[in-house]
Design an enzyme around this catalytic site. Structure first.
Site, PDB file in Angstrom:
ATOM      1  N   HIS A 105     145.679  -2.256  19.196  1.00  0.00           N
ATOM      2  CA  HIS A 105     145.312  -3.180  18.121  1.00  0.00           C
ATOM      3  C   HIS A 105     146.240  -3.064  16.920  1.00  0.00           C
ATOM      4  CE1 HIS A 105     143.745   0.691  17.140  1.00  0.00           C
ATOM      5  NE2 HIS A 105     143.539   0.276  15.904  1.00  0.00           N
ATOM      6  N   ASP A 106     147.166  -2.086  16.963  1.00  0.00           N
ATOM      7  CA  ASP A 106     148.148  -1.931  15.871  1.00  0.00           C
ATOM      8  C   ASP A 106     149.546  -2.352  16.298  1.00  0.00           C
ATOM      9  OD1 ASP A 106     146.789   1.304  14.918  1.00  0.00           O
ATOM     10  OD2 ASP A 106     146.230  -0.711  14.259  1.00  0.00           O
ATOM     11  N   ASP A 124     141.239   8.939  15.446  1.00  0.00           N
ATOM     12  CA  ASP A 124     142.138   8.166  14.596  1.00  0.00           C
ATOM     13  C   ASP A 124     142.955   9.076  13.667  1.00  0.00           C
ATOM     14  OD1 ASP A 124     142.765   5.417  13.529  1.00  0.00           O
ATOM     15  OD2 ASP A 124     142.064   6.353  11.684  1.00  0.00           O
ATOM     16  N   ASP A 137     136.061   5.284  19.553  1.00  0.00           N
ATOM     17  CA  ASP A 137     137.077   5.533  18.540  1.00  0.00           C
ATOM     18  C   ASP A 137     136.368   6.205  17.359  1.00  0.00           C
ATOM     19  OD1 ASP A 137     139.879   3.399  17.827  1.00  0.00           O
ATOM     20  OD2 ASP A 137     139.346   5.286  16.829  1.00  0.00           O
ATOM     21  N   GLU A 180     145.303  10.338  18.035  1.00  0.00           N
ATOM     22  CA  GLU A 180     146.421   9.519  17.557  1.00  0.00           C
ATOM     23  C   GLU A 180     147.205  10.344  16.549  1.00  0.00           C
ATOM     24  OE1 GLU A 180     145.711   6.490  14.711  1.00  0.00           O
ATOM     25  OE2 GLU A 180     147.244   5.173  15.515  1.00  0.00           O
TER      26      GLU A 180
HETATM   27  O1  ISL Z   1     150.455   2.021  13.853  1.00  0.00           O
HETATM   28  C1  ISL Z   1     150.841   1.512  12.896  1.00  0.00           C
HETATM   29  C2  ISL Z   1     152.061   0.625  12.969  1.00  0.00           C
HETATM   30  O2  ISL Z   1     152.205  -0.172  11.951  1.00  0.00           O
HETATM   31  C3  ISL Z   1     150.125   1.693  11.591  1.00  0.00           C
HETATM   32  O3  ISL Z   1     149.909   0.406  11.100  1.00  0.00           O
HETATM   33  C4  ISL Z   1     148.737   2.336  11.712  1.00  0.00           C
HETATM   34  O4  ISL Z   1     148.102   2.266  10.480  1.00  0.00           O
HETATM   35  C5  ISL Z   1     148.812   3.803  12.045  1.00  0.00           C
HETATM   36  O5  ISL Z   1     149.282   3.904  13.319  1.00  0.00           O
HETATM   37  C6  ISL Z   1     147.416   4.466  12.007  1.00  0.00           C
HETATM   38  O6  ISL Z   1     146.525   3.676  12.757  1.00  0.00           O
HETATM   39  C7  ISL Z   1     145.151   4.068  12.766  1.00  0.00           C
HETATM   40  O7  ISL Z   1     144.650   4.360  11.449  1.00  0.00           O
HETATM   41  C8  ISL Z   1     144.572   3.299  10.518  1.00  0.00           C
HETATM   42  C9  ISL Z   1     143.997   1.991  11.109  1.00  0.00           C
HETATM   43  O8  ISL Z   1     144.311   0.917  10.238  1.00  0.00           O
HETATM   44  C10 ISL Z   1     144.604   1.699  12.467  1.00  0.00           C
HETATM   45  O9  ISL Z   1     144.051   0.513  13.023  1.00  0.00           O
HETATM   46  C11 ISL Z   1     144.359   2.902  13.353  1.00  0.00           C
HETATM   47  O10 ISL Z   1     144.796   2.658  14.693  1.00  0.00           O
HETATM   48  C12 ISL Z   1     143.692   3.785   9.393  1.00  0.00           C
HETATM   49  O11 ISL Z   1     142.447   4.209   9.931  1.00  0.00           O
END
Ligand code: ISL
Length: 587
Positions: free
Chosen positions: A344-345, A216, A101, A271
């Site tokens: 994880h989100d 990310d 990641d 993403e």
């Molecule tokens: O996916 C979400 C649903 O609530 C968001 O919370 C998320 O922050 C968004 O999708 C972006 O996610 C990525 O970037 C963020 C990090 O907190 C997340 O864990 C990561 O997957 C900032 O780096």
């Protein structure tokens, strides 16, 4: 199958590891790399082909590692570079590839780059989005209680984690942009030196022998000129509409591919948050596009959600089908889909779109069947293979996720909610912590995740005594074994990887029946050139009527999630039991 259209990352199943919650090797209550290395056989036994490791870089952990302070160092929380190499080698020895990641959009505010930029040193003054404030009397939006008196931030954008998206820095005397936490300042990708520096950090990990990257929030890199304020009626005052897929984004992403990924046989998945369209996604992934293997979109996981994290909306199966049909049909022949529900989100899919009450196992395996028989690469998040459900957090103090805690605290401070109790159920449905509780290995103390006398960094799910790896690996009818059979079935049948998708029940609110068909050329060497999948997405029996084009065709029932399913030799109408899934391979 045109050999040029084949790719290992299309045929692979990816397993996502959130190391903090996977396995704790040193007994401090936080998962780490030595714990992961000790579980390499587990991943091999499940049959996955790729491990996606969320960030383990040096970080103050404001966002559990998505706030990187040094891209080339492993954080002590997870171990050492030697521990990381041991994970890489343990996976490679088992023919499991490793995808890292990577966070290109922002660093930690403790990164040396940000420190130099704040001090206007080392040629890095413009590496981040710095801007002067504006006269608070001339703007309509609320100025936060920081910064010089009478001054408001450069615009009204709100952070995705709550609060303004700008923070005033006393040392520099300006505001800096952070679309996430204030400890995650956004890099300014319009600066060529920033792009070159990130390319170097990516190359560092390629030189360590990895097999790809998950990028990310890659579609946030290009910010709109002049930082125009957004409409306050929109979520985050419009920042989630104004920023994604910006005017130079394809220049930046294709530049990354050309400079770093070209010449390597990698899995690269970007993403892409916000309301990504299929058309826009195609530009990231199509053959003459930006060079990514695939992207993560949010169309399906946005279903049933409101603007606020805790808001739930009614949803229907046809809503879900419409999103998947749009992406299956829209990318066909142009690009490759990622297929996920959990990460994880995201919350546990059984609680989100299944039935975590009477039909946990059946709905988990039914949904798993969809994930592994649509066209695209399946991503399985740790614990999903157990059919895990959302835990029940009792208080705000039990949550660890910065998004959850900040968003609730901001809403309480702004009087948008009266108390945590008002939003408890909604947070237990959608908070990112719902999928971050420790992996449940055994029914013993701490679910075998860490030492019996250690305090896990986040609470356990209360059901670990019933739902755990040890119990399920010894039960051939478990969710775990079903995932293993699905992964094997997909790996053995090109039609489930490359077959064209056709939804035969787009309007049905309970049955989702579709077929996969290989083109003539590909069918030549394939066992089966057609597959028929039927899912009963609900707790009531449902009649499955195969389409005329398939009815009566000779077939083998290759997999079912309900025992005792008759093994007809033809595709014929039947009454499906609650959450019953069937995969037929047509001769
Ligand atoms: O996916 C979400 C649903 O609530 C968001 O919370 C998320 O922050 C968004 O999708 C972006 O996610 C990525 O970037 C963020 C990090 O907190 C997340 O864990 C990561 O997957 C900032 O780096």
């Amino acid at each position: 199958m045109d050999e040029a259209a084949r790719a290992w990352w299309k045929e692979a199943t990816v397993y996502q590891v959130y190391p903090r919650s996977f396995a704790d090797g040193d007994g401090d209550g936080v998962g780490d790399l030595s714990g992961l290395a000790s579980r390499a056989d587990y991943l091999a036994d499940l049959g996955v082909d790729v491990g996606w490791l969320t960030p383990v870089y040096e970080s103050p952990m404001a966002d559990n590692g998505y706030d990187v302070a040094d891209y080339r160092a492993v954080d002590d929380t997870f171990g050492s570079m030697a521990d990381w190499r041991a994970v890489r080698d343990a996976l490679h020895e088992r023919d499991i590839r490793l995808v890292m990641d990577f966070v290109p959009n922002h660093t930690s505010d403790e990164h040396a780059w940000f420190r130099a930029s704040r001090a206007r040193e080392d040629g890095k003054a413009d590496w981040y989005h710095w801007a002067d404030g504006v006269d608070a009397d001339t703007v309509a939006y609320d100025a936060p209680d920081e910064g010089p008196s009478g001054e408001a931030p450069p615009n009204n954008w709100r952070s995705f984690f709550g609060g303004p998206a700008w923070t005033y820095d006393d040392e520099r005397g300006q505001w800096y942009l952070h679309l996430f936490d204030p400890k995650q300042p956004d890099l300014d990708w319009s600066v060529p030196a920033v792009r070159a520096a990130i390319h170097d950090e990516l190359r560092y990990w390629l030189d360590e022998g990895i097999d790809g990257f998950r990028l990310d929030v890659v579609n946030l890199l290009s910010k709109p000129d002049g930082y125009p304020s957004g409409d306050e009626s929109e979520p985050f005052n419009g920042s989630l509409r104004l920023v994604p897929d910006g005017s130079r984004i394809h220049e930046y992403v294709s530049g990354m591919s050309e400079a770093v990924f070209a010449g390597h046989d990698l899995l690269t998945v970007g993403e892409c948050i916000g309301d990504l369209s299929v058309e826009e996604a195609a530009r990231y992934v199509e053959p003459d596009g930006d060079g990514l293997s695939m992207v993560f979109h949010f169309g399906h996981v946005g279903i049933g959600r409101g603007d606020a994290l805790w808001e739930r909306e009614p949803w229907s199966l046809t809503d879900l089908k419409a999103v998947f049909d749009r992406w299956q049909n829209g990318l066909a022949g142009r690009g490759w889909n990622s297929l996920y529900f959990e990460n994880h989100d995201q919350p546990r899919v059984v609680s989100r779109f299944g039935d975590d009450g009477d039909y946990r196992l059946e709905s988990a395996t039914c949904i798993a069947t969809l994930l592994h028989t649509l066209c695209g690469t399946p991503y399985v998040y740790q614990g999903q293979e157990l059919g895990q459900t959302n835990p029940t957090f009792e208080s705000l103090a039990e949550f660890r996720d910065v998004e959850t805690v900040r968003t609730v605290e901001e809403a309480l401070a702004a009087g948008e909610i009266e108390s945590f109790d008002d939003v408890r159920d909604g947070l237990n449905a959608h908070s990112r912590d719902t999928s971050r509780t420790p992996m449940q290995w055994t029914d013993g103390p701490n679910a075998g995740f860490t030492d019996p006398d250690a305090e896990p960094w986040i609470r356990l799910h209360e059901d670990y005594r019933e739902v755990n790896v040890e119990a399920q690996r010894s039960d051939p009818d478990s969710v775990w074994h079903y995932y293993r059979r699905l992964i094997d079935l997909r790996a053995a049948n090109d039609v489930l990887v490359y077959g064209a998708y056709e939804n035969h029940t787009p309007e049905d609110e309970q049955v989702w029946a579709y077929s996969r068909t290989l083109g003539d050329e590909a069918a030549a060497g394939a066992e089966s050139d057609r597959a028929f999948v039927a899912l009963n997405w609900g707790g009531e029996p449902a009649r499955v009527e195969p389409p005329a084009s398939l009815a009566g065709a000779a077939a083998t029932l290759a997999l079912s999630n309900r025992d005792g399913a008759p093994a007809p030799e033809r595709v014929e109408p039947y009454t499906a039991r609650p959450w019953e899934a069937r995969v037929y391979l047509l001769d």
